[in-house]
Design an enzyme around this catalytic site. Structure first.
Site, short mmCIF file in Angstrom:
data_model
loop_
_atom_site.label_atom_id
_atom_site.label_comp_id
_atom_site.label_asym_id
_atom_site.label_seq_id
_atom_site.Cartn_x
_atom_site.Cartn_y
_atom_site.Cartn_z
N HIS A 282 -13.38 -41.50 26.52
CA HIS A 282 -12.75 -42.37 27.51
C HIS A 282 -11.24 -42.38 27.35
O HIS A 282 -10.71 -42.14 26.26
CB HIS A 282 -13.26 -43.80 27.36
CG HIS A 282 -14.71 -43.96 27.75
ND1 HIS A 282 -15.53 -44.90 27.18
CD2 HIS A 282 -15.46 -43.29 28.64
CE1 HIS A 282 -16.74 -44.80 27.72
NE2 HIS A 282 -16.73 -43.84 28.59
N LEU A 301 -14.68 -58.97 14.20
CA LEU A 301 -15.83 -59.57 14.88
C LEU A 301 -16.77 -60.23 13.87
O LEU A 301 -17.28 -61.33 14.09
CB LEU A 301 -16.58 -58.51 15.69
CG LEU A 301 -15.91 -58.05 16.98
CD1 LEU A 301 -16.55 -56.77 17.50
CD2 LEU A 301 -16.00 -59.14 18.05
N ALA A 304 -15.36 -63.46 12.73
CA ALA A 304 -15.35 -64.50 13.77
C ALA A 304 -16.73 -65.07 14.01
O ALA A 304 -16.86 -66.05 14.75
CB ALA A 304 -14.79 -63.91 15.06
N GLY A 305 -17.77 -64.45 13.43
CA GLY A 305 -19.12 -65.00 13.58
C GLY A 305 -20.09 -64.10 14.29
O GLY A 305 -21.28 -64.46 14.42
N ALA A 306 -19.63 -62.96 14.79
CA ALA A 306 -20.56 -62.01 15.41
C ALA A 306 -21.42 -61.37 14.33
O ALA A 306 -21.00 -61.26 13.16
CB ALA A 306 -19.80 -60.94 16.19
N ILE A 307 -22.61 -60.95 14.70
CA ILE A 307 -23.50 -60.27 13.77
C ILE A 307 -23.25 -58.78 13.92
O ILE A 307 -23.59 -58.18 14.96
CB ILE A 307 -24.97 -60.61 14.08
CG1 ILE A 307 -25.13 -62.14 14.05
CG2 ILE A 307 -25.91 -59.93 13.10
CD1 ILE A 307 -26.34 -62.64 14.80
N VAL A 308 -22.65 -58.17 12.93
CA VAL A 308 -22.21 -56.78 13.00
C VAL A 308 -22.94 -55.97 11.93
O VAL A 308 -22.83 -56.29 10.73
CB VAL A 308 -20.68 -56.66 12.80
CG1 VAL A 308 -20.24 -55.20 12.90
CG2 VAL A 308 -19.94 -57.52 13.81
N PRO A 309 -23.70 -54.96 12.32
CA PRO A 309 -24.40 -54.14 11.32
C PRO A 309 -23.41 -53.28 10.53
O PRO A 309 -22.22 -53.20 10.87
CB PRO A 309 -25.34 -53.29 12.16
CG PRO A 309 -24.67 -53.19 13.50
CD PRO A 309 -23.95 -54.49 13.70
N SER A 311 -23.69 -50.04 10.29
CA SER A 311 -23.56 -48.75 10.97
C SER A 311 -24.28 -48.82 12.32
O SER A 311 -25.06 -49.75 12.56
CB SER A 311 -24.16 -47.62 10.13
OG SER A 311 -25.57 -47.77 10.03
#
Length: 616
Positions: A282, A301, A304-309, A311
């Protein structure tokens, strides 16, 4: 360090519903049909495409809505479309990058349009910024540029969003789930819809904001919308490296503007393996500083509280775990799968797959235009042009499906030349002249002249060939033939002329006879016609063989002497009207000449003089 937070001002809720209708700009049959097929399996009562805008054109386009063929209206302008369909509030813009800005701005300015999807890639950034500013000032939403659009499962789909119908069914997009999804990539959206169908009850709404540097709406814009939609229980976000868009989502999470669980992943972690800045697919996916890196965004992220794996490979299992917890907490209830109607296959698709046999509607044996160059009866254009072939050869190929000998094709050309015109006084030319002077177009002038051709004018060639041929083959003497026709009350076709006579022969007939006697292997039928003429001249001086009779007799000699036709084929050629076709072809040249001549001379409307009319 994050960029200054972008205001997440799009506090809208649901963009689409089962009643949403769109205005589709720039007719594209495939995405329109895909939208309607989606409507059908979702059980929509009305098509989601209300109207197509095709600048400068109007009418309708035929499409299918399930089993029924319907007509979608086509408007010449967006203004006309919105006037006729005020309830259509989504504008799907399939204009090219050159005209996307103007057509989008026109749509945004119309009060009934609420959402605009700009499909085109490569829209200039300056134009995109203007569109975004106008949309924000006027409470409108832009998806794109460079987007496939978006969809609400079981309700509404933009264009090609989610791919094929098979993919939509396998991803259970025909009914709403509980997940709100947003991504920059349309292709990755398709992949994620599949993931969501495996580990959750599926998608509720999915948006691809587009991959350009400046998207019309951002990831956080749509996440904030999902916060306001009760049916959305889980938000899934797929970002990418480059830019600062994800940081507005970070700010929304930190300020508790978004409290629903958010599973997020930012793609592009592999960019750190390159020594220099890398441009990915892009326009906005470009590795820059640390804050624009995928690692930096994922960490922000997460904090800030996001659930980030850890990978992308763990993204599916992470979504499954969060969804399971929502189920256990009673926030998501199991739903019964509805029956999905099957959409009939298009005939072309089924035929290509070998599922149906379809008879052809037209048979052609004289030409073929499917290869690299057209062929006439198997002879290529190149061969015709490189040789010494002429119009007579083309006629022999297209009419008789054979390459006739040179003397035969030369004879055909002679007939065309000699019969092209016979002055302005004959009925065909007269009709053409009168029609031309009435101000009619060339085709009308030609047709008015051709319609006079028949048994009394130029149409006796077939009859002459048929009668001369039958009498000669039966061995009838000239007097037997003529008197027999007289008893039947039939004039001998090919004999008689209004002007020419025994002492004033038709020069055209003399030229044709001279050529035939010199080059034809046999002139048996011509010789018979001459004996008939000798007998009829004893009755009256004007009962000479005319050009129709000469051509008819000589064509019989041509067909027999070439030894290329069977008796049955010769009879068919005469019966079908091939020979009259030669006169029609030839005389068309002259009739066109008369029509053009009158136009060139600016002749006034013709009125027949009173003194030439008997008022009885």
């Amino acid at each position: 360090m994050s960029a200054p937070p972008k205001p997440y001002a799009l506090q809208f809720g649901q963009l689409f519903s089962k009643e949403t209708q769109a205005i589709f700009y720039n007719w594209k049959p495939s995405p329109v049909q895909r939208m309607l097929d989606f409507d059908f399996i979702c059980g929509r009562p009305t098509p989601s495409v209300a109207c197509v805008v095709q600048p400068g054109a109007a009418g309708f386009q035929k499409v299918f809505f399930g089993n029924e063929e319907i007509a979608i209206p086509v408007a010449a302008s967006t203004q006309e479309a919105t006037n006729a369909h005020p309830r259509a509030d989504v504008f799907i813009n399939f204009a090219s990058q050159r005209s996307a800005f103007d057509s989008t701005m026109e749509a945004l300015a119309l009060p009934t349009i609420r959402v605009v999807a700009v499909i085109a890639e490569g829209v200039p950034e300056r134009d995109t910024k203007k569109m975004i500013a106008y949309a924000q000032q006027n409470n409108k939403i832009i998806l794109g540029p460079a987007t496939v659009g978006g969809m609400q499962a079981g309700a509404f789909r933009i264009g090609d969003t989610a791919g094929t119908l098979d993919n939509i069914v396998s991803c259970k997009l025909y009914r709403p789930g509980s997940v709100g999804f947003v991504s920059k990539s349309g292709g990755m959206s398709n992949e994620m819809y599949n993931v969501l169908s495996r580990v959750t009850d599926g998608l509720y709404e999915g948006i691809a904001i587009g991959g350009d540097v400046f998207p019309g709406s951002t990831l956080s814009d749509h996440c904030c919308r999902y916060q306001n939609i009760d049916a959305v229980k889980l938000i899934v976000v797929l970002g990418e490296l480059g830019g600062h868009d994800e940081y507005s989502l970070v700010d929304a999470l930190k300020t508790k503007a978004i409290t629903k669980p958010v599973v997020a992943w930012v793609s592009g972690t592999c960019a750190t393996l390159f020594k220099s800045e890398v441009q990915f697919g892009h326009a906005g996916a470009r590795s820059g500083g640390a804050s624009e890196s995928a690692q930096g965004k994922n960490q922000a992220l997460r904090e800030a509280g996001a659930i980030v794996p850890n990978s992308f490979e763990e993204l599916e299992s992470t979504i499954a775990k969060v969804y399971k917890q929502l189920q256990d907490d009673g926030k998501i209830q199991a739903q019964v799968e509805p029956a999905v109607p099957s959409v009939p296959q298009d005939l072309a698709v089924a035929q290509k797959a070998g599922l149906v046999r379809v008879p052809t509607h037209i048979v052609s044996t004289i030409c073929d235009d499917r290869g690299e160059e057209p062929t006439y009866a198997g002879v290529t254009m190149s061969k015709l042009m490189e040789g010494d072939q002429c119009v007579g050869d083309v006629i022999s190929l297209l009419w008789f499906k054979r390459q006739l000998p040179k003397y035969a094709t030369r004879f055909i050309e002679m007939v065309v030349m000699l019969c092209a015109d016979h002055g302005p006084a004959v009925s065909g030319a007269h009709n053409t002249i009168v029609t031309s002077r009435a101000g009619k177009d060339l085709v009308s002038c030609l047709v008015s002249g051709l319609l006079t051709i028949g048994p009394r004018f130029g149409g006796a060639i077939d009859d002459a060939a048929r009668n001369f041929g039958a009498a000669c083959d039966q061995g009838l003497d000239a007097d037997e033939f003529v008197e027999g026709m007289k008893k039947k009350g039939i004039r001998v076709p090919g004999i008689g002329h209004r002007i020419k006579s025994k002492d004033n022969r038709d020069k055209r007939v003399e030229l044709l006879i001279s050529y035939a006697r010199r080059f034809f292997p046999s002139t048996r039928y011509l010789d018979y016609a001459v004996t008939v003429e000798t007998y009829t001249l004893q009755k009256a001086a004007n009962l000479v063989m005319n050009v129709d009779g000469c051509i008819g007799a000589l064509f019989l000699d041509l067909l027999h002497s070439t030894s290329m036709f069977t008796e049955t084929e010769i009879k068919d050629i005469v019966a079908v009207g091939y020979l009259n076709g030669l006169f029609i072809l030839a005389r068309s040249i002259g009739l066109i000449g008369h029509a053009l001549d009158q136009t060139r001379l600016k002749q006034p409307l013709y009125r027949h003089p009173w003194e030439d009319i008997l008022y009885a």
